[in-house]
Design an enzyme around this catalytic site. Sequence first.
Site, short mmCIF file in Angstrom:
data_model
loop_
_atom_site.label_atom_id
_atom_site.label_comp_id
_atom_site.label_asym_id
_atom_site.label_seq_id
_atom_site.Cartn_x
_atom_site.Cartn_y
_atom_site.Cartn_z
N SER A 541 13.69 3.48 7.05
CA SER A 541 12.75 3.85 5.98
C SER A 541 13.25 3.28 4.65
O SER A 541 13.38 2.07 4.51
CB SER A 541 12.59 5.37 5.94
OG SER A 541 11.47 5.73 5.19
N ASP A 626 2.57 4.83 11.76
CA ASP A 626 3.43 5.34 10.69
C ASP A 626 2.62 5.54 9.41
O ASP A 626 1.96 4.62 8.93
CB ASP A 626 4.56 4.34 10.43
CG ASP A 626 5.71 4.94 9.63
OD1 ASP A 626 5.45 5.82 8.78
OD2 ASP A 626 6.86 4.53 9.86
N HIS A 661 6.24 7.41 12.04
CA HIS A 661 7.49 7.26 11.31
C HIS A 661 8.68 7.87 12.05
O HIS A 661 9.79 7.38 11.97
CB HIS A 661 7.34 7.92 9.93
CG HIS A 661 8.36 7.48 8.93
ND1 HIS A 661 8.40 6.18 8.45
CD2 HIS A 661 9.37 8.14 8.31
CE1 HIS A 661 9.38 6.07 7.57
NE2 HIS A 661 9.99 7.24 7.47
#
Length: 689
Positions: A541, A626, A661
Amino acid sequence: MSESTIVINPPIAKKIAKSLEKHNDIRIDNYFWMNDREDQNVIDHLNAENTYTKSVLKHTETFQKDLFEEMKGRIKEDDSSVPYKLNGYWYVTKFEKGKDYPIYTRKKETLEAPEEIIFDCNEMAKDHAYFKLGGVSISPDNTMASFALDTVSRRQYTLQIKSLKTGEVFPDKIENTTGSSTWANDNKTLFYTKKDEVTLRSDKIYKHKLYTEASKDILIFNETDDTFNSFVYKTKSKKYIVIGSSSTLTSEYRILKADTPDGEFKVFQERERELEYSIAHYKDSFYIITNKDDATNFKLQKTSEINTAKENWNDVLPHRKEVLLEDIEIFKDYLVVSERENGLNKIRIISWNGEEDYHLAFDNETYTAGLGNNPDFNSNELRYGYNSLTTPSSVIDYNFKTKAKTVKKEQEVLGGEFNKNNYESKRIWATARDGVKVPMSIVYKKGIELNGKNPVLQYSYGSYGSTIDPYFSTIRLSLLDRGFIYVISHIRGGEYLGREWYENGKLLTKMNTFTDFIDCSNFLIEENYTSPQHLYAMGGSAGGLLMGTIINLNPELYNGVIAAVPFVDVVTTMLDDTIPLTTGEYDEWGNPNDKKYYDYMKSYSPYDNVTPKNYPNILVTTGLHDSQVQYFEPAKWVAKLRELKTDTNKLLFYVDMEAGHGGASGRFESLKEVALEYAFLLDLEGINC
């Protein structure tokens, strides 16, 4: 030619130039077309990337399966959580052998009572490729449970209510929520948060009445500032419903007595730019953790229920320059304070009668300790967790009166081979280029010789003030036992060394995050832990942004890099306020509509700074659904890297076409991606068993 020797060429993405102009600066994005997930050409390209990755790593497939079974074999399949008591019931979440999802249960009054299954997620997940149960909330009279489901992995939950008397799930479905909800004390009013359909910002609080249609739910609060997110919860004292609204730097709360859910919420303290606070209720007062009056590391204050504005707040624990106040837990007789000093967690216990004030003792050089689940206001015991890089996690109950510690559960490491005495952990400090000392937590198998030839995996995150504490991992043993050294670099942008550590790694000081990581890498090489031929870096991330930037700045330091769900197209994303989370991120990265932030972001944005040069071996992972870092960021980045890089190193891109995610939803499914990552690393080291 056998199938195992067939070589598939890497997919070369078509180029369609798109001109992006801001502040009289023009950027050409040749891969902007990938933003359209409805375009079959995009899906075909992502599938081609997966096919290519599979072909390149085909020789590791058996090894991947072995790694998966090895990691799975250390995890207890028929496991259960430590029971906790809430409102007359003991609650336990358990896993059964051969099943991927948890089962939520409870027992009335005693642990010997008959078990009642509230939710069996294995049954609920049967028809879904992805499944996540969230936000279970039990009504005060224990007869109903609100719960939420996400079957897409975009963190858009559908909220429902189940009768715990009959097992009936009420037909009403409330779409597009955050998943969390809270009951008023009348057992028929439920407050919840909805998301904006496009940006996924949590912006509206609604009130739902039992046995009424969701379409008739009443809007209670609408957060119109698009840099803020809203949420709702009930205080531990059960006296107040609280609506919170927060941005990176600013907070605001509204309160309403939970006995009067149809009343009007009252603003606790109006929002002021860079005034952060959070509230907890006890007796006739509120306790406030705040940075008011330049309390950079926060302080604890107190005010009455009636006069809640900041001019009425009085110090309970004053600000301390060397100690970060992270959280509090309130009990009937004790205040428990979670602190961090010199990077280490501390738990402080203070009796309300003023007779006791002390810290729990921890004796490791680097460890993680934190408050556990403590919903019972009247309890005489504090539940907390403890683990370290070499010590499996424990759930411990500490008795305030007797001072006795009871280990309720220690994580089991199955397989019969683990002995924590075979591993060594310590904390080392690198000197950054500006003279600042940067700590690293490090673990390896005893007996390793520091000869510069050891493979090292250096991990970090470094954003949002989020701290990666030194934690135990059964999965990581698969690297340690094969000779890897594992390092967590506590770089600026996190909050490991206090709030200033965060402040000096964001906005116009963000470059410190990247150079700290690089300076830690250089230290590991200089001290003979490893060499550039054996150094690997990993982050996900915002940590994926870190990976993208370090390989633009110093690619020669690393043999391989893993970037998971990486945030790499910083400028374009931050200029698009329709993308989920963007506007709420301005206080973290800056608003690129302001030229100084635009220029600074562009100076480090990985996608904008790919140039013809040699890059390390790279594995990039993402999920099609995501919602936090859209799949097209890594997709475009990989395409540009493949176009411009001048080396013959591996560049692999794996896209989970079902997940978001957080990756796969099954308990063990996520281990398959870890096995892929580890096989990538170990293969580069010539280790295949």
